[in-house]
Design a protein around this motif. Structure first.
Motif, PDB file in Angstrom:
ATOM      1  N   LYS A 110       0.854  -1.186   0.000  1.00  7.64           N
ATOM      2  CA  LYS A 110       0.000   0.000   0.000  1.00  7.64           C
ATOM      3  C   LYS A 110       0.888   1.232   0.000  1.00  7.64           C
ATOM      4  N   ALA A 111       0.485   2.232  -0.763  1.00  9.54           N
ATOM      5  CA  ALA A 111       1.225   3.487  -0.836  1.00  9.54           C
ATOM      6  C   ALA A 111       0.484   4.568  -0.067  1.00  9.54           C
ATOM      7  N   GLU A 112       1.239   5.345   0.676  1.00 15.56           N
ATOM      8  CA  GLU A 112       0.730   6.562   1.314  1.00 15.56           C
ATOM      9  C   GLU A 112       1.711   7.649   0.942  1.00 15.56           C
ATOM     10  N   GLY A 113       1.326   8.457  -0.054  1.00 20.12           N
ATOM     11  CA  GLY A 113       2.282   9.402  -0.618  1.00 20.12           C
ATOM     12  C   GLY A 113       3.343   8.604  -1.349  1.00 20.12           C
ATOM     13  N   SER A 114       4.612   8.877  -1.057  1.00 18.01           N
ATOM     14  CA  SER A 114       5.681   8.107  -1.692  1.00 18.01           C
ATOM     15  C   SER A 114       6.153   6.944  -0.811  1.00 18.01           C
ATOM     16  N   ALA A 115       5.576   6.796   0.391  1.00 16.99           N
ATOM     17  CA  ALA A 115       5.943   5.691   1.281  1.00 16.99           C
ATOM     18  C   ALA A 115       5.198   4.422   0.888  1.00 16.99           C
ATOM     19  N   ILE A 116       5.917   3.308   0.851  1.00 16.57           N
ATOM     20  CA  ILE A 116       5.356   2.009   0.489  1.00 16.57           C
ATOM     21  C   ILE A 116       5.536   1.071   1.678  1.00 16.57           C
ATOM     22  N   ALA A 117       4.492   0.336   2.029  1.00 13.70           N
ATOM     23  CA  ALA A 117       4.585  -0.650   3.110  1.00 13.70           C
ATOM     24  C   ALA A 117       3.682  -1.820   2.775  1.00 13.70           C
ATOM     25  N   GLY A 118       4.063  -2.997   3.272  1.00 17.52           N
ATOM     26  CA  GLY A 118       3.242  -4.168   3.020  1.00 17.52           C
ATOM     27  C   GLY A 118       3.899  -5.427   3.525  1.00 17.52           C
ATOM     28  N   SER A 119       3.426  -6.544   2.979  1.00 14.04           N
ATOM     29  CA  SER A 119       3.961  -7.847   3.388  1.00 14.04           C
ATOM     30  C   SER A 119       4.334  -8.641   2.150  1.00 14.04           C
ATOM     31  N   TRP A 120       5.215  -9.632   2.343  1.00 15.75           N
ATOM     32  CA  TRP A 120       5.651 -10.484   1.249  1.00 15.75           C
ATOM     33  C   TRP A 120       5.801 -11.904   1.759  1.00 15.75           C
ATOM     34  N   SER A 121       5.832 -12.845   0.803  1.00 18.78           N
ATOM     35  CA  SER A 121       6.086 -14.243   1.140  1.00 18.78           C
ATOM     36  C   SER A 121       6.788 -14.905  -0.035  1.00 18.78           C
ATOM     37  N   GLU A 122       7.564 -15.934   0.297  1.00 18.96           N
ATOM     38  CA  GLU A 122       8.234 -16.728  -0.726  1.00 18.96           C
ATOM     39  C   GLU A 122       7.815 -18.168  -0.471  1.00 18.96           C
ATOM     40  N   ALA A 123       7.004 -18.728  -1.357  1.00 14.67           N
ATOM     41  CA  ALA A 123       6.332 -20.005  -1.139  1.00 14.67           C
ATOM     42  C   ALA A 123       7.271 -21.211  -1.071  1.00 14.67           C
ATOM     43  N   SER A 124       8.256 -21.296  -1.944  1.00 17.94           N
ATOM     44  CA  SER A 124       9.091 -22.501  -1.984  1.00 17.94           C
ATOM     45  C   SER A 124       9.987 -22.629  -0.756  1.00 17.94           C
ATOM     46  N   ARG A 125      10.252 -21.543  -0.052  1.00 19.91           N
ATOM     47  CA  ARG A 125      11.084 -21.585   1.156  1.00 19.91           C
ATOM     48  C   ARG A 125      10.286 -21.338   2.430  1.00 19.91           C
ATOM     49  N   ASN A 126       8.982 -21.148   2.268  1.00 22.24           N
ATOM     50  CA  ASN A 126       8.078 -20.926   3.395  1.00 22.24           C
ATOM     51  C   ASN A 126       8.569 -19.812   4.322  1.00 22.24           C
ATOM     52  N   ILE A 127       8.859 -18.647   3.722  1.00 14.11           N
ATOM     53  CA  ILE A 127       9.336 -17.490   4.475  1.00 14.11           C
ATOM     54  C   ILE A 127       8.457 -16.296   4.136  1.00 14.11           C
ATOM     55  N   SER A 128       8.232 -15.436   5.104  1.00 12.59           N
ATOM     56  CA  SER A 128       7.438 -14.236   4.856  1.00 12.59           C
ATOM     57  C   SER A 128       7.935 -13.123   5.761  1.00 12.59           C
ATOM     58  N   GLY A 129       7.559 -11.913   5.424  1.00 12.49           N
ATOM     59  CA  GLY A 129       8.009 -10.768   6.208  1.00 12.49           C
ATOM     60  C   GLY A 129       7.340  -9.489   5.764  1.00 12.49           C
ATOM     61  N   SER A 130       8.003  -8.378   6.054  1.00 12.52           N
ATOM     62  CA  SER A 130       7.436  -7.064   5.743  1.00 12.52           C
ATOM     63  C   SER A 130       8.261  -6.357   4.671  1.00 12.52           C
ATOM     64  N   LEU A 131       7.613  -5.425   4.005  1.00 15.81           N
ATOM     65  CA  LEU A 131       8.242  -4.575   2.983  1.00 15.81           C
ATOM     66  C   LEU A 131       8.072  -3.122   3.397  1.00 15.81           C
ATOM     67  N   GLN A 132       9.124  -2.334   3.248  1.00 18.24           N
ATOM     68  CA  GLN A 132       9.023  -0.894   3.472  1.00 18.24           C
ATOM     69  C   GLN A 132       9.955  -0.188   2.512  1.00 18.24           C
ATOM     70  N   GLY A 133       9.497   0.951   2.014  1.00 20.46           N
ATOM     71  CA  GLY A 133      10.348   1.704   1.109  1.00 20.46           C
ATOM     72  C   GLY A 133       9.660   2.934   0.578  1.00 20.46           C
ATOM     73  N   ARG A 134      10.155   3.389  -0.570  1.00 19.06           N
ATOM     74  CA  ARG A 134       9.647   4.605  -1.183  1.00 19.06           C
ATOM     75  C   ARG A 134       9.584   4.417  -2.696  1.00 19.06           C
ATOM     76  N   GLY A 135       8.750   5.238  -3.307  1.00 21.49           N
ATOM     77  CA  GLY A 135       8.709   5.223  -4.761  1.00 21.49           C
ATOM     78  C   GLY A 135       7.404   5.747  -5.308  1.00 21.49           C
ATOM     79  N   ALA A 136       7.385   5.893  -6.624  1.00 18.57           N
ATOM     80  CA  ALA A 136       6.192   6.337  -7.349  1.00 18.57           C
ATOM     81  C   ALA A 136       6.454   6.176  -8.839  1.00 18.57           C
ATOM     82  N   GLY A 137       5.397   6.218  -9.603  1.00 16.17           N
ATOM     83  CA  GLY A 137       5.514   6.200 -11.055  1.00 16.17           C
ATOM     84  C   GLY A 137       6.191   4.961 -11.616  1.00 16.17           C
TER      85      GLY A 137
END
Length: 181
Positions: A110-137
């Motif tokens: 989800k984006a709030e302004g240029s801030a990006i946050a969310g969650s991720w997972s990688e199925a074959s290794r059964n790992i998941s976590g959080s995402l944070q960063g910036r960006g647009a366009g």
């Protein structure tokens, strides 16, 4: 009163304001009004769709690249990404594979302004976590974190071309991927 008589004389004795509108002409006017409203709504919704920071990513992308493992070896990989932006949110998946290596990354952001946050997972290794960063366009820099794992991910989009660069501090050292739609 004299100017009214001159006006009626110029119009052949008929005053247009007193002339009833024929049903066919009324239907045509309603149809034209409806078409104008439809076009205005389409232009407005197109503008709103493009205002999403994820709009340039929408759709399916494919391409190839390399993955670097912890022993320094590299392998050629084939990749496919799907991006589904909806307003300020996006669901995405990235699947890459070689003859001996595969990863399936999924994320919800989800984006709030240029801030990006969310969650991720990688199925074959059964790992998941959080995402944070910036960006647009269509250009983003994020950090994917989980217990014992951190990766910097840069995504650059220009028209129908996209590059994804990942750098990690685990057995998966990184990837360089180029894709197009």
């Amino acid at each position: 009163m004299e100017h009214l008589q001159a006006y009626r004389a110029a119009g052949g004795g008929k005053h247009r304001a007193n002339k009833p509108i024929e049903p066919r002409a009324r239907n045509r006017r309603l149809l034209i009004a409806a078409a104008v409203l439809f076009v205005a709504a389409a232009i407005n919704s197109e503008g709103k769709a493009q205002s999403s920071p994820f709009a340039p990513l929408a759709g399916t992308w494919s391409g190839s690249g390399t993955v670097t493992l912890d022993d320094g070896s590299t392998e050629r990989i084939r990749c496919r990404a799907k991006y589904a932006p909806i307003g300020p949110t996006m669901e995405m998946s990235l699947t890459c594979a070689s003859d001996a290596y595969k990863f399936n990354l999924a994320a919800s952001v989800k984006a709030e302004g240029s801030a990006i946050a969310g969650s991720w997972s990688e199925a074959s290794r059964n790992i998941s976590g959080s995402l944070q960063g910036r960006g647009a366009g269509g250009n983003f820099e994020v950090v994917a974190s989980a217990a014992g794992f951190n990766a910097n991910i840069a995504l650059r989009t220009s028209g129908n071309k996209q590059t994804v660069t990942m750098r990690a501090d685990s057995q998966f050292r990184g990837a360089n991927i180029s894709m197009s739609r």
